[in-house]
Design a protein around this motif. Structure first.
Motif, PDB file in Angstrom:
ATOM      1  N   LEU A   1     -32.727 103.297  20.530  1.00 54.90           N
ATOM      2  CA  LEU A   1     -33.554 104.111  21.422  1.00 54.90           C
ATOM      3  C   LEU A   1     -34.342 103.165  22.308  1.00 54.90           C
ATOM      4  O   LEU A   1     -35.016 102.263  21.810  1.00 54.90           O
ATOM      5  CB  LEU A   1     -34.499 104.999  20.614  1.00 54.90           C
ATOM      6  N   THR A   2     -34.255 103.355  23.610  1.00 55.83           N
ATOM      7  CA  THR A   2     -34.964 102.466  24.512  1.00 55.83           C
ATOM      8  C   THR A   2     -35.507 103.250  25.704  1.00 55.83           C
ATOM      9  O   THR A   2     -35.211 104.436  25.876  1.00 55.83           O
ATOM     10  CB  THR A   2     -34.047 101.312  24.985  1.00 55.83           C
ATOM     11  N   GLY A   3     -36.301 102.588  26.510  1.00 57.12           N
ATOM     12  CA  GLY A   3     -36.894 103.219  27.690  1.00 57.12           C
ATOM     13  C   GLY A   3     -37.934 102.299  28.282  1.00 57.12           C
ATOM     14  O   GLY A   3     -38.581 101.538  27.558  1.00 57.12           O
ATOM     15  N   ASN A   4     -38.081 102.346  29.582  1.00 54.37           N
ATOM     16  CA  ASN A   4     -39.055 101.489  30.238  1.00 54.37           C
ATOM     17  C   ASN A   4     -40.476 101.916  29.897  1.00 54.37           C
ATOM     18  O   ASN A   4     -40.714 103.013  29.394  1.00 54.37           O
ATOM     19  CB  ASN A   4     -38.835 101.499  31.751  1.00 54.37           C
ATOM     20  N   ILE A   5     -41.416 101.049  30.178  1.00 54.53           N
ATOM     21  CA  ILE A   5     -42.809 101.278  29.829  1.00 54.53           C
ATOM     22  C   ILE A   5     -43.305 102.605  30.410  1.00 54.53           C
ATOM     23  O   ILE A   5     -43.005 102.951  31.546  1.00 54.53           O
ATOM     24  CB  ILE A   5     -43.678 100.090  30.309  1.00 54.53           C
ATOM     25  N   ALA A   6     -44.007 103.363  29.565  1.00 53.96           N
ATOM     26  CA  ALA A   6     -44.595 104.655  29.925  1.00 53.96           C
ATOM     27  C   ALA A   6     -43.550 105.725  30.202  1.00 53.96           C
ATOM     28  O   ALA A   6     -43.833 106.726  30.860  1.00 53.96           O
ATOM     29  CB  ALA A   6     -45.547 104.527  31.119  1.00 53.96           C
ATOM     30  N   SER A   7     -42.355 105.543  29.661  1.00 58.55           N
ATOM     31  CA  SER A   7     -41.310 106.554  29.838  1.00 58.55           C
ATOM     32  C   SER A   7     -41.450 107.707  28.852  1.00 58.55           C
ATOM     33  O   SER A   7     -40.876 108.785  29.059  1.00 58.55           O
ATOM     34  CB  SER A   7     -39.927 105.917  29.676  1.00 58.55           C
ATOM     35  N   GLY A   8     -42.167 107.487  27.761  1.00 52.55           N
ATOM     36  CA  GLY A   8     -42.290 108.497  26.716  1.00 52.55           C
ATOM     37  C   GLY A   8     -41.390 108.234  25.524  1.00 52.55           C
ATOM     38  O   GLY A   8     -41.178 109.108  24.683  1.00 52.55           O
ATOM     39  N   LYS A   9     -40.895 107.013  25.426  1.00 53.32           N
ATOM     40  CA  LYS A   9     -39.965 106.647  24.354  1.00 53.32           C
ATOM     41  C   LYS A   9     -40.576 106.865  22.968  1.00 53.32           C
ATOM     42  O   LYS A   9     -39.901 107.385  22.055  1.00 53.32           O
ATOM     43  CB  LYS A   9     -39.535 105.196  24.509  1.00 53.32           C
ATOM     44  N   SER A  10     -41.817 106.483  22.787  1.00 47.99           N
ATOM     45  CA  SER A  10     -42.456 106.624  21.473  1.00 47.99           C
ATOM     46  C   SER A  10     -42.597 108.092  21.082  1.00 47.99           C
ATOM     47  O   SER A  10     -42.464 108.452  19.906  1.00 47.99           O
ATOM     48  CB  SER A  10     -43.824 105.935  21.475  1.00 47.99           C
ATOM     49  N   THR A  11     -42.876 108.940  22.058  1.00 45.94           N
ATOM     50  CA  THR A  11     -42.966 110.372  21.785  1.00 45.94           C
ATOM     51  C   THR A  11     -41.615 110.918  21.346  1.00 45.94           C
ATOM     52  O   THR A  11     -41.527 111.711  20.394  1.00 45.94           O
ATOM     53  CB  THR A  11     -43.450 111.116  23.040  1.00 45.94           C
ATOM     54  N   VAL A  12     -40.555 110.489  22.005  1.00 45.74           N
ATOM     55  CA  VAL A  12     -39.212 110.914  21.632  1.00 45.74           C
ATOM     56  C   VAL A  12     -38.874 110.423  20.226  1.00 45.74           C
ATOM     57  O   VAL A  12     -38.283 111.148  19.422  1.00 45.74           O
ATOM     58  CB  VAL A  12     -38.174 110.413  22.652  1.00 45.74           C
ATOM     59  N   ALA A  13     -39.253 109.188  19.914  1.00 46.81           N
ATOM     60  CA  ALA A  13     -39.002 108.648  18.575  1.00 46.81           C
ATOM     61  C   ALA A  13     -39.682 109.509  17.515  1.00 46.81           C
ATOM     62  O   ALA A  13     -39.093 109.807  16.465  1.00 46.81           O
ATOM     63  CB  ALA A  13     -39.497 107.208  18.490  1.00 46.81           C
ATOM     64  N   THR A  14     -40.920 109.931  17.773  1.00 52.85           N
ATOM     65  CA  THR A  14     -41.638 110.786  16.830  1.00 52.85           C
ATOM     66  C   THR A  14     -40.926 112.122  16.654  1.00 52.85           C
ATOM     67  O   THR A  14     -40.808 112.642  15.533  1.00 52.85           O
ATOM     68  CB  THR A  14     -43.078 111.010  17.311  1.00 52.85           C
ATOM     69  N   MET A  15     -40.445 112.693  17.746  1.00 53.85           N
ATOM     70  CA  MET A  15     -39.732 113.968  17.680  1.00 53.85           C
ATOM     71  C   MET A  15     -38.435 113.835  16.875  1.00 53.85           C
ATOM     72  O   MET A  15     -38.092 114.704  16.074  1.00 53.85           O
ATOM     73  CB  MET A  15     -39.427 114.472  19.083  1.00 53.85           C
ATOM     74  N   LEU A  16     -37.720 112.738  17.087  1.00 59.13           N
ATOM     75  CA  LEU A  16     -36.477 112.512  16.342  1.00 59.13           C
ATOM     76  C   LEU A  16     -36.756 112.292  14.857  1.00 59.13           C
ATOM     77  O   LEU A  16     -36.001 112.744  13.997  1.00 59.13           O
ATOM     78  CB  LEU A  16     -35.726 111.325  16.927  1.00 59.13           C
ATOM     79  N   ALA A  17     -37.860 111.614  14.565  1.00 58.01           N
ATOM     80  CA  ALA A  17     -38.233 111.416  13.164  1.00 58.01           C
ATOM     81  C   ALA A  17     -38.552 112.747  12.498  1.00 58.01           C
ATOM     82  O   ALA A  17     -38.202 112.970  11.328  1.00 58.01           O
ATOM     83  CB  ALA A  17     -39.434 110.476  13.078  1.00 58.01           C
ATOM     84  N   THR A  18     -39.179 113.648  13.230  1.00 59.31           N
ATOM     85  CA  THR A  18     -39.491 114.970  12.696  1.00 59.31           C
ATOM     86  C   THR A  18     -38.215 115.730  12.348  1.00 59.31           C
ATOM     87  O   THR A  18     -38.157 116.486  11.374  1.00 59.31           O
ATOM     88  CB  THR A  18     -40.321 115.775  13.708  1.00 59.31           C
ATOM     89  N   HIS A  19     -37.169 115.505  13.126  1.00 57.67           N
ATOM     90  CA  HIS A  19     -35.877 116.143  12.849  1.00 57.67           C
ATOM     91  C   HIS A  19     -35.199 115.537  11.623  1.00 57.67           C
ATOM     92  O   HIS A  19     -34.289 116.152  11.056  1.00 57.67           O
ATOM     93  CB  HIS A  19     -34.953 116.001  14.055  1.00 57.67           C
ATOM     94  N   GLY A  20     -35.588 114.324  11.244  1.00 58.07           N
ATOM     95  CA  GLY A  20     -34.993 113.712  10.061  1.00 58.07           C
ATOM     96  C   GLY A  20     -34.376 112.346  10.272  1.00 58.07           C
ATOM     97  O   GLY A  20     -33.837 111.758   9.331  1.00 58.07           O
ATOM     98  N   ALA A  21     -34.451 111.824  11.499  1.00 52.73           N
ATOM     99  CA  ALA A  21     -33.912 110.483  11.746  1.00 52.73           C
ATOM    100  C   ALA A  21     -34.819 109.427  11.126  1.00 52.73           C
ATOM    101  O   ALA A  21     -36.038 109.591  11.057  1.00 52.73           O
ATOM    102  CB  ALA A  21     -33.786 110.238  13.246  1.00 52.73           C
TER     103      ALA A  21
END
Length: 216
Positions: free
Chosen positions: A6-26
């Motif tokens: 999972l990647t993304g440039n600075i301030a893209s929202g990558k960390s938020t997406v990571a949290t959402m994916l973790a909530t799904h079970g990743a």
């Protein structure tokens, strides 16, 4: 086990997406956290930094002065390369250990969150790449608003990374974060429906630039 990046440039929202994916079970392996662990007090990584850059890079408690280190390497490419030569191998070892542990637990989907995935040439080390992207003006606005940076400071940090267009061409899935948080959640949910049906370590769909695998 399927291991994605999972990647993304600075301030893209990558960390938020990571949290959402973790909530799904990743299972999320955070490169920033590994980088901190690699230079924690008492580690060979921190000792190597002091040997290369001096004790001025330490805080009073003996830990790394991250602000001083960040300022130095941002303006000095030679220093940045020297720091990367210390930190990247250590982070790689820690990531390998985390992946092995996840595999031993029987985790189905492991996602390594790596901000500079393409810049360091790691994109081919994974079963697939997820890119989170936002328009540059929006990222600049977020950095000024949320991080207290000047527009010039924020732009310099944006310019230090590869442009998003170059990364989009190398991604298997793209999450466009250019709307509300609810819209982002919907896009992550849709992506998860794709990911959870993939076979472990099987052939992936064509690149997002070649097939309709873009989410958002």
């Amino acid at each position: 086990m399927l291991h994605l990046a999972l990647t993304g440039n600075i301030a893209s929202g990558k960390s938020t997406v990571a949290t959402m994916l973790a909530t799904h079970g990743a299972t999320i392996i955070d490169a920033d956290r590994l980088a901190r662990d690699a230079v924690a007090v008492g580690t060979p990584g921190l000792e190597a930094i002091v040997e290369r850059f001096g004790a001025r890079m330490l805080q009073a408690d003996g830990s790394l002065d991250r602000a001083a280190m960040r300022t130095l390497v941002f303006h000095d490419p030679v220093a940045r390369d020297a720091l990367n030569a210390i930190v990247h191998p250590a982070v790689g070892r820690l990531r390998a250990e985390a992946v092995k542990a996840a595999e031993s637990r029987g985790d189905r989907l492991v996602i390594s969150d790596i901000p500079l995935l393409f810049e360091v040439g790691l994109e081919h080390a994974f079963d697939g790449v997820i890119l989170v992207d936002s328009p540059e003006p929006l990222r600049l606005q977020r950095m000024v608003r949320d991080r207290g940076l000047s527009p010039a400071e924020a732009q310099a940090m944006i310019d230090a990374q590869w442009p998003a267009e170059r990364k989009r061409a190398g991604a298997d899935w793209i999450i466009d974060n250019d709307g509300s948080l609810a819209e982002l959640q919907e896009r992550v949910d849709a992506l998860w429906e794709q990911l959870r049906t993939l076979p472990p370590r099987g052939p992936l769909p064509q690149r997002a630039s070649e097939a309709d695998t873009t989410t958002g």
